[in-house]
Design a protein around this motif. Structure first.
Motif, PDB file in Angstrom:
ATOM      1  N   ASN A  18       0.842  -1.203   0.000  1.00 16.66           N
ATOM      2  CA  ASN A  18       0.000   0.000   0.000  1.00 16.66           C
ATOM      3  C   ASN A  18       0.876   1.251   0.000  1.00 16.66           C
ATOM      4  N   GLN A 154      -6.423  -2.227  -8.899  1.00 14.86           N
ATOM      5  CA  GLN A 154      -7.623  -1.381  -8.885  1.00 14.86           C
ATOM      6  C   GLN A 154      -8.020  -0.870 -10.269  1.00 14.86           C
ATOM      7  N   LYS A 207      -0.611 -10.918  -5.037  1.00 16.23           N
ATOM      8  CA  LYS A 207      -0.155  -9.618  -4.555  1.00 16.23           C
ATOM      9  C   LYS A 207      -0.105  -9.607  -3.025  1.00 16.23           C
ATOM     10  N   SER A 209      -1.292  -8.351   0.344  1.00 14.32           N
ATOM     11  CA  SER A 209      -2.554  -7.725   0.737  1.00 14.32           C
ATOM     12  C   SER A 209      -2.608  -7.550   2.232  1.00 14.32           C
ATOM     13  N   LYS A 210      -3.096  -6.384   2.647  1.00 21.71           N
ATOM     14  CA  LYS A 210      -3.119  -6.150   4.090  1.00 21.71           C
ATOM     15  C   LYS A 210      -4.096  -7.062   4.807  1.00 21.71           C
TER      16      LYS A 210
HETATM   17  P1  ATP Z   1      -7.256  -5.549   1.207  1.00 20.13           P
HETATM   18  O1  ATP Z   1      -6.625  -6.885   1.316  1.00 20.13           O
HETATM   19  O2  ATP Z   1      -7.955  -5.096   2.439  1.00 20.13           O
HETATM   20  O3  ATP Z   1      -8.055  -5.340  -0.046  1.00 20.13           O
HETATM   21  P2  ATP Z   1      -5.094  -4.142   0.000  1.00 20.13           P
HETATM   22  O4  ATP Z   1      -3.709  -4.360   0.492  1.00 20.13           O
HETATM   23  O5  ATP Z   1      -5.491  -4.719  -1.296  1.00 20.13           O
HETATM   24  O6  ATP Z   1      -6.035  -4.563   1.170  1.00 20.13           O
HETATM   25  P3  ATP Z   1      -6.560  -1.697  -0.553  1.00 20.13           P
HETATM   26  O7  ATP Z   1      -7.052  -0.845   0.575  1.00 20.13           O
HETATM   27  O8  ATP Z   1      -7.519  -2.569  -1.277  1.00 20.13           O
HETATM   28  O9  ATP Z   1      -5.334  -2.560  -0.010  1.00 20.13           O
HETATM   29  O10 ATP Z   1      -5.859  -0.766  -1.604  1.00 20.13           O
HETATM   30  C1  ATP Z   1      -5.291   0.500  -1.252  1.00 20.13           C
HETATM   31  C2  ATP Z   1      -4.324   0.950  -2.325  1.00 20.13           C
HETATM   32  O11 ATP Z   1      -3.130   0.164  -2.261  1.00 20.13           O
HETATM   33  C3  ATP Z   1      -4.852   0.797  -3.740  1.00 20.13           C
HETATM   34  O12 ATP Z   1      -4.376   1.890  -4.495  1.00 20.13           O
HETATM   35  C4  ATP Z   1      -4.224  -0.472  -4.206  1.00 20.13           C
HETATM   36  O13 ATP Z   1      -4.113  -0.526  -5.606  1.00 20.13           O
HETATM   37  C5  ATP Z   1      -2.850  -0.382  -3.547  1.00 20.13           C
HETATM   38  N1  ATP Z   1      -2.261  -1.705  -3.370  1.00 20.13           N
HETATM   39  C6  ATP Z   1      -2.794  -2.716  -2.651  1.00 20.13           C
HETATM   40  N2  ATP Z   1      -1.993  -3.793  -2.676  1.00 20.13           N
HETATM   41  C7  ATP Z   1      -0.921  -3.448  -3.432  1.00 20.13           C
HETATM   42  C8  ATP Z   1       0.264  -4.135  -3.832  1.00 20.13           C
HETATM   43  N3  ATP Z   1       0.489  -5.366  -3.447  1.00 20.13           N
HETATM   44  N4  ATP Z   1       1.149  -3.475  -4.624  1.00 20.13           N
HETATM   45  C9  ATP Z   1       0.911  -2.197  -5.016  1.00 20.13           C
HETATM   46  N5  ATP Z   1      -0.177  -1.497  -4.668  1.00 20.13           N
HETATM   47  C10 ATP Z   1      -1.089  -2.096  -3.888  1.00 20.13           C
END
Ligand code: ATP
Ligand code: MG
Length: 341
Positions: A18, A154, A207, A209-210
């Motif tokens: 993120n 996204q 990817k 993911s949080k």
């Molecule tokens: P969740 O698992 O809750 O969906 P997430 O890590 O995908 O969490 P989001 O809140 O969905 O995070 O996305 C926030 C921003 O971070 C978005 O712009 C998303 O594209 C970006 N993002 C998320 N994961 C990645 C990654 N692995 N690499 C680059 N950008 C990321």
């Protein structure tokens, strides 16, 4: 003045994925464009519980999310930088409902993230999870944002936003909404070759993911730096035995090279040539682990220096601005659809 907008959902602790995909891109763009663009950085807190969360932690997580934006380098004293919570700007929910009625069930059903997340949370697939890309469209269209720094995951939602906006502009025969730039233009605007996707440390085909429940797969911004060091040291690599940047055959190694490049603000080609022909994955891991550890220690120190009072002040200003812009846009849409004269 054009608007550049992004947000990071406050559910779990944000990761370095993120940070690199959204925070850092936004800070770079703010440094480049804040003199002649609006920079809107918000916390999409209504998106936080599309999948189950611990609600007792949400409020504090949102405040921490704002501290992260500031620690990442957004200058809250710049009058063109606006930081706000989605839930404090009621027009987001109201516009989302109107957009819902101009979005086809079939097109919303094609969203791959919904499919993936509904597999992960098979016991609790809510309508909110299905609907969230349309709320995201409202988040963007309310402010006529043209550029939305996002990670690669996204872009499908961005395409949906463009489709809904184009459809409504055509139907009501006026430029109700600015159409956000298409993927290629967005990526170019961020000075990237393609969308960014930091990989899971356990399974580099996926990817980072949080919301992943596997702690080893991700580096969270609040991780103890020494723990983070260990996670990098145990990251999945491959058996090729040579360090190359090759996302298809060596995604684990390529991911480490990408993290190193972005955290040290270097050029990817320079980092690749530093390691060209080398064979010790251990050396590469130690280097990246050290970089990640130093980054986290420095970032966490910055976060600790930001007070809750400072956050409140930043939000008061940002939310007043966001409401004034969003209310005007909502009124325009309400007029177009016949709710107002
Ligand atoms: P969740 O698992 O809750 O969906 P997430 O890590 O995908 O969490 P989001 O809140 O969905 O995070 O996305 C926030 C921003 O971070 C978005 O712009 C998303 O594209 C970006 N993002 C998320 N994961 C990645 C990654 N692995 N690499 C680059 N950008 C990321
Ligand atoms: Mg996500």
């Amino acid at each position: 003045m054009q608007t550049i907008l992004t947000g990071v959902r406050a559910n779990e602790e944000p990761t370095i994925g993120n940070f690199l995909g959204a925070y850092k891109s936004m800070v770079n763009l703010a440094n480049e464009h804040a003199s002649d663009s609006h920079i809107n950085m918000f916390v999409p807190d209504l998106h936080s519980f599309t999948t189950p969360i611990d609600h007792s932690k949400l409020y504090d997580q949102v405040i921490k999310g704002i501290k992260y934006y500031l620690a990442a380098g957004l200058d809250a004293n710049n009058p063109n930088i606006h930081i706000y919570r989605q839930s404090r700007v009621h027009a987001h929910s109201e516009l989302a409902w109107i957009l819902d009625c101009f979005t086809y069930f079939g097109e919303a059903s094609r969203m791959t993230q919904f499919k993936e997340k509904s597999e992960e949370h098979a016991d609790s697939i809510t309508v909110g999870l299905f609907n969230y890309p349309i709320l995201m469209a409202a988040d963007i269209l309310l402010y006529d944002a043209k550029y939305i720094p996002l990670g690669e995951d996204q872009f499908q939602h961005l395409e949906l936003t463009r489709d809904i906006a184009t459809r409504m502009n055509n139907k009501f025969n006026q430029e109700l909404f600015t159409i956000p730039a298409p993927e290629k233009e967005q990526v170019k605007f961020m000075h990237l070759e393609k969308g960014l996707r930091i990989r899971s440390l356990v399974d580099p085909a996926k990817k980072m993911s949080k919301s992943s429940t596997n702690e080893k797969s991700k580096i969270s911004l609040s991780d103890d730096p020494q723990q983070a060091y260990k996670k990098i040291m145990s990251a999945t690599t491959d058996s090729e035995g040579v360090i190359r940047f090759d996302m298809i055959n060596q995604p684990g190694i390529s991911n480490l090279l990408t993290i190193e490049t972005l955290l040290t603000d270097r050029d990817i080609q320079d980092v690749i040539s530093d390691w060209a022909g080398q064979t010790s994955y251990g050396d590469l891991k130690r280097k990246v682990a050290e970089t990640v550890k130093n980054f986290l220690a420095d970032f966490q120190e910055k976060v600790s220096q930001i007070s809750d009072e400072e956050v409140e002040q930043v939000l008061a200003r940002g939310e007043a601005y966001a409401n004034s812009v969003a209310d005007q846009k909502l009124a325009l849409v309400q007029k177009a659809v016949g709710l107002r004269k």
